[in-house]
Design a protein around this motif. Sequence first.
Motif, PDB file in Angstrom:
ATOM      1  N   THR A   1       0.837  -1.201   0.000  1.00 38.15           N
ATOM      2  CA  THR A   1       0.000   0.000   0.000  1.00 38.15           C
ATOM      3  C   THR A   1       0.876   1.257   0.000  1.00 38.15           C
ATOM      4  N   LEU A   2       1.929   1.250   0.825  1.00 36.71           N
ATOM      5  CA  LEU A   2       2.850   2.388   0.847  1.00 36.71           C
ATOM      6  C   LEU A   2       3.528   2.576  -0.518  1.00 36.71           C
ATOM      7  N   PHE A   3       3.792   1.472  -1.204  1.00 40.84           N
ATOM      8  CA  PHE A   3       4.398   1.523  -2.543  1.00 40.84           C
ATOM      9  C   PHE A   3       3.371   1.854  -3.622  1.00 40.84           C
ATOM     10  N   GLY A   4       2.102   1.969  -3.241  1.00 47.82           N
ATOM     11  CA  GLY A   4       1.062   2.332  -4.203  1.00 47.82           C
ATOM     12  C   GLY A   4       0.750   1.258  -5.228  1.00 47.82           C
ATOM     13  N   ILE A   5       0.960  -0.026  -4.884  1.00 46.66           N
ATOM     14  CA  ILE A   5       0.687  -1.082  -5.877  1.00 46.66           C
ATOM     15  C   ILE A   5      -0.291  -2.123  -5.345  1.00 46.66           C
ATOM     16  N   ASP A   6      -0.942  -1.858  -4.193  1.00 40.92           N
ATOM     17  CA  ASP A   6      -1.829  -2.871  -3.610  1.00 40.92           C
ATOM     18  C   ASP A   6      -2.991  -3.222  -4.539  1.00 40.92           C
ATOM     19  N   ASP A   7      -3.378  -2.292  -5.411  1.00 38.25           N
ATOM     20  CA  ASP A   7      -4.484  -2.586  -6.333  1.00 38.25           C
ATOM     21  C   ASP A   7      -4.075  -3.545  -7.444  1.00 38.25           C
ATOM     22  N   LYS A   8      -2.781  -3.785  -7.588  1.00 32.32           N
ATOM     23  CA  LYS A   8      -2.308  -4.702  -8.636  1.00 32.32           C
ATOM     24  C   LYS A   8      -2.133  -6.122  -8.106  1.00 32.32           C
ATOM     25  N   ILE A   9      -2.328  -6.306  -6.789  1.00 27.86           N
ATOM     26  CA  ILE A   9      -1.963  -7.576  -6.154  1.00 27.86           C
ATOM     27  C   ILE A   9      -3.216  -8.340  -5.733  1.00 27.86           C
ATOM     28  N   SER A  10      -3.243  -9.642  -6.004  1.00 24.38           N
ATOM     29  CA  SER A  10      -4.354 -10.473  -5.584  1.00 24.38           C
ATOM     30  C   SER A  10      -3.829 -11.674  -4.796  1.00 24.38           C
ATOM     31  N   PHE A  11      -4.291 -11.812  -3.554  1.00 26.25           N
ATOM     32  CA  PHE A  11      -3.954 -13.003  -2.755  1.00 26.25           C
ATOM     33  C   PHE A  11      -4.769 -14.154  -3.321  1.00 26.25           C
ATOM     34  N   ASP A  12      -4.086 -15.150  -3.872  1.00 21.47           N
ATOM     35  CA  ASP A  12      -4.773 -16.212  -4.615  1.00 21.47           C
ATOM     36  C   ASP A  12      -4.318 -17.568  -4.086  1.00 21.47           C
ATOM     37  N   LEU A  13      -5.226 -18.272  -3.402  1.00 20.48           N
ATOM     38  CA  LEU A  13      -4.857 -19.533  -2.744  1.00 20.48           C
ATOM     39  C   LEU A  13      -4.587 -20.677  -3.714  1.00 20.48           C
ATOM     40  N   SER A  14      -4.877 -20.462  -5.002  1.00 19.02           N
ATOM     41  CA  SER A  14      -4.601 -21.537  -5.960  1.00 19.02           C
ATOM     42  C   SER A  14      -3.203 -21.420  -6.560  1.00 19.02           C
ATOM     43  N   LEU A  15      -2.513 -20.309  -6.281  1.00 24.91           N
ATOM     44  CA  LEU A  15      -1.165 -20.157  -6.849  1.00 24.91           C
ATOM     45  C   LEU A  15      -0.202 -21.086  -6.113  1.00 24.91           C
ATOM     46  N   ALA A  16       0.482 -21.970  -6.845  1.00 29.46           N
ATOM     47  CA  ALA A  16       1.348 -22.950  -6.175  1.00 29.46           C
ATOM     48  C   ALA A  16       2.802 -22.892  -6.649  1.00 29.46           C
ATOM     49  N   ARG A  17       3.065 -22.584  -7.928  1.00 28.63           N
ATOM     50  CA  ARG A  17       4.427 -22.566  -8.507  1.00 28.63           C
ATOM     51  C   ARG A  17       5.093 -23.934  -8.435  1.00 28.63           C
ATOM     52  N   GLY A  18       5.668 -24.332  -9.570  1.00 25.46           N
ATOM     53  CA  GLY A  18       6.186 -25.690  -9.672  1.00 25.46           C
ATOM     54  C   GLY A  18       7.488 -25.999  -8.942  1.00 25.46           C
ATOM     55  N   LEU A  19       8.403 -25.034  -8.857  1.00 25.92           N
ATOM     56  CA  LEU A  19       9.769 -25.384  -8.436  1.00 25.92           C
ATOM     57  C   LEU A  19       9.868 -25.715  -6.958  1.00 25.92           C
ATOM     58  N   ASP A  20      10.735 -26.677  -6.669  1.00 25.34           N
ATOM     59  CA  ASP A  20      10.870 -27.202  -5.312  1.00 25.34           C
ATOM     60  C   ASP A  20      11.451 -26.212  -4.320  1.00 25.34           C
TER      61      ASP A  20
END
Lengths: 491, 491
Positions: free
Chosen positions: A290-309
Amino acid sequence: MAERAALEELVKLQGERVRGLKQQKASAELIEEEVAKLLKLKAQLGPDESKQKFVLKTPKGTRDYSPRQMAVREKVFDVIIRCFKRHGAEVIDTPVFELKETLMGKYGEDSKLIYDLKDQGGELLSLRYDLTVPFARYLAMNKLTNIKRYHIAKDFDIAGNFDPMIPDAECLKIMCEILSSLQIGDFLVKVNDRRILDGMFAICGVSDSKFRTICSSVDKLDKVSWEEVKNEMVGEKGLAPEVADRIGDYVQQHGGVSLVEQLLQDPKLSQSKQALEGLGDLKLLFEYLTLFGIDDKISFDLSLARGLDYYTGVIYEAVLLQTPAQAGEEPLGVGSVAAGGRYDGLVGMFDPKGRKVPCVGLSIGVERIFSIVEQRLEALEEKVRTTETQVLVASAQKKLLEERLKLVSELWDAGIKAELLYKKNPKLLNQLQYCEEAGIPLVAIIGEQELKDGVIKLRSVTSREEVREVGRKAKGQRMYAILGGPCPFKT
Amino acid sequence: MAERAALEELVKLQGERVRGLKQQKASAELIEEEVAKLLKLKAQLGPDESKQKFVLKTPKGTRDYSPRQMAVREKVFDVIIRCFKRHGAEVIDTPVFELKETLMGKYGEDSKLIYDLKDQGGELLSLRYDLTVPFARYLAMNKLTNIKRYHIAKDFDIAGNFDPMIPDAECLKIMCEILSSLQIGDFLVKVNDRRILDGMFAICGVSDSKFRTICSSVDKLDKVSWEEVKNEMVGEKGLAPEVADRIGDYVQQHGGVSLVEQLLQDPKLSQSKQALEGLGDLKLLFEYLTLFGIDDKISFDLSLARGLDYYTGVIYEAVLLQTPAQAGEEPLGVGSVAAGGRYDGLVGMFDPKGRKVPCVGLSIGVERIFSIVEQRLEALEEKVRTTETQVLVASAQKKLLEERLKLVSELWDAGIKAELLYKKNPKLLNQLQYCEEAGIPLVAIIGEQELKDGVIKLRSVTSREEVREVGRKAKGQRMYAILGGPCPFKT
C-alpha cells in the motif's frame, strides 16, 4: 531397403512417443526407458549413406533473433535493466553450464527437462536451467551473505538477513514497475505463500508425501475448472473426495488483504502454525505494498502454487489480464509474464556446513514479452529501425570513393554514426534509396561542385531540404556541431 | 578397498593422460580412444557411496563474474557496441547450441574442442564454438545475401558482394577504433592473406596435403624462434630442409605497403596466380587504410596464418605491443586481442545449392581484454562502483519505516535510482556508512524535525553539506529537479 524403411518407421513412432511423454511431463524413469529404446532402434538403423541430406535449422526449442527482433529485445531489456539499476542492483554473470550435481535435486518435476552435456571423460556438465540455482551456488562458493543483484537482464534477487517482507515488497514493486513501463496491457500479480499451502494441505488431511503432487494439481486451476482438478486429485492421485472438497473450499478463494484477515480468523486454518506465519507475513506485505502504491495490482490467490521445489515462503506470478489484441491480430494466450518468490533453503544446500542465506527474487518472462511486443508492432505495422545510423556519406558523381572514405572516417572519429555504400561508383539514386530503406535521416553529399566550392551538401532525406555551409577543412568537427545539436531541418 | 584405491589411481592417471593429449591438440581419434578407456575405468569404479563430497565450483574453463568484474565488462562492451553502432551494424542473436552437423568440418584442428550435448534421443547438439559458423548458418537459412551485423558485442561481420577491400578496410578501422578507445596500450594489427600463404607454400615446394599443417607451424613464429619452427617442419612434419629454408626466407619478413610492392616483383612468388591476387588486394587495402588514417597501425606479416579452416582471403590479428604494466603489476603475456578475416566459402557450405555469400568479419577477444582492464584497475587500486544508486533514503530516528518506504517509492516512480536499508529501525551511522561503502553520493534524511517542518534533508555524503528546502507534498518531483539537474553541492 524394405527392412530399412520399416526400421525408419519404428524410429519415427518411438520418437513421437518420447516427445509425447516429455510434453505430458511423464516420470523421469519412464522417459529414460523409452529414450533407451529409441537409441537402440537408431543404432540398429545406422547412418543412411544414400541421403546425406543436411538439415538447415536451429535445435528444437531454440530460435534465432533477426535484427528487427533484436531491436524489440533491446527495448525490452532496456526497460528492465533501467528498473533494476533504479533499485540499486549490482550485476553478476555465471557460465551457461554448471556441474550436473549443482543442478540435481533443485527443480522437482522439471529436473528431467535439463540438458546434459556428453561425458567426454571430464566433468559431468548440464546447461543451466534457470538463473536462481547458479546464483545460490555463486553465493555459497563466495561465502556471500548479502547482495542485491541482477543476472542477464531478467533475474533480480535480494539475499540477506533483513526485517521481514521489506525485500519481498520491493520485488513486487519492481515487477509492477517493469510491467507498467513495458505497456503490454493490464496485469495482476497473484500472491500466495508456500507455508499457507502446506498448512492448508495438512489441516485438510493430505499426507506429507502428497504435498508436492497435490500442489501441482492445484497450480492448474488457472487453466482448467475445479471439477477437472478434483478429478485428477481423486482419480489419479488417490485423494479421498472429502479431502479434495476441503481443499476446493480454500483454493477457489482470492482477494486482497481482507481475505488474509478472514483466513487469520479461520478456525481450522489458524490451527496450523505454518499457515499462521504465512498469513501474518502476507498481512505485513500488504501494508508495504500500500505504501508503494501497488496494492491494487496484487491479488492473494490460494490456488497459486508454482512448480519449483526451492520456494519456502511468499510466491508470486504476474499475469496479463487481457492480451493487447488489435483488429486482425491473433489473440495471445493469457499467461505468466513474471514470477518469483522466497527461497531461504537453497544456498544452504550448497554450503558445506549448511549455513542458510535467505533470498527472495523474481524472474521476468522475457521470451513471452518479446513475442507480445513483436506481435503488437506487427499488427500496428510499425516500422522498427534496426540501426542507429545518423548520416550516409554519398557521392553525386563517379570517382569520388577516396573523398567518401576520408569523410566517413572523419565522422567515425568524431563519434558520428555514419555509413557509406561499399561500391566504387554507386549511383546517387541508389544511395538515397538505401537511406529511405534503412531510415537514415541525413545524407552528406560530395560532388564535383562541392569539392570546388570547398563545402559538402547535407540533405534531409524526408524533406529534401539542403544546407551547403559545412566547411571542408574540419569536416568532422563541423558535421559534429550540426549532427550533435538540434536538427538543421524542420521535422 | 585396496582394489578400489588401485582403480581410483588408474582413473586419475588416465584422466591426466586425456587432459595432456587435449592440451597437445592430439588427433581426435587418439583422444576418443583414450576417453573410451577412461569411461570404462570409471564404470568399473562405480560411485563411491562412502564420500558423497559435493564440490562447489564452476565447470573447468568457465568463470563467474562478480559485480566488480561485471562493471568492467559493461564498460568494455559499451565501447565495443558504440563502435559497432557507429558503423551502422544491425544486431542478431543465435542459440547457444547448434545441431552438431552444423559445426562439423568447419574448424579444422579445433573441432575436437567442441562440447557435445548428451544424446537424449532427439537431435545431436553441440555448444557453439564461435559466432561465425552460426552466423553463416543464419545467412544460408534465411537466404540473406547482404547484411552488416554484430553478435553479442564481440563479433562484427559484413556479408555481401561488394567492390574489393572496402568492407575489409572498414573491419580493420573498427578494430583500431575499439582498441584505441579501450586505452589498453599500444597495439599493432598484423595482416596477411591465405592466398599469399598458399601461393608461397606451393612455390616453395610444399605438397597441397601439407598446406594446413605447415600453416599451423608457421603460426607459432610469434611465440618461438625460426629454428624451432623449422625443426618441427622438418623433424615432425617431414618437410625437406631446403623447402623449410625457402619458407623461412619469406615468413620472417614483415613491413608495410613497400613489402607488398617488393613481393609483387618477387620473381618466384609472382609465378603464383593466387599469391598475386592476394598481394594485389593487400595493395588496395593499404590505400584505403591510409585514407582511414590507420596505416601506421598495420603490419603486413607473412608469418600470420590463423588456425581456422574457413578463411579464404585477407586475415588479421591485433596484438598489444607492450602490456600496460604498472609498478608492482604482473606483466601480462602479449597476445592476440582481436582477429578476423575473409571467409567467402562458409555460407555456401550450408546452402543446399552451394550459393556463396562473401563475408568478412572480426572478433574482439573480450575475455582477454577484461583481464587486462581488470588487472590495470587493481594495480591502480581504483575504486569501481558496481551500482548507480544516486540517493539513499535514510531516517534519523526510529519508527520511520513507513515514511522511508513512501519516499523511496516516489523516487523510483520519478525515475531516480534510490535505495533504503531493509531494516525497520536502522541507525543513521549505519546508513551513512552504507553510502560510503557503495559510493552513493547523496542521502535523503527523514527525521522528526523534518516531518514537523514538512521538509526532508538532502546531504552530500562526502562534503556533509546539507539542504533542507525540499517540499514534502511532491517529494518525488522536487527531488527529481535537484537530482536531475546540476548537483546542489560544490564538488
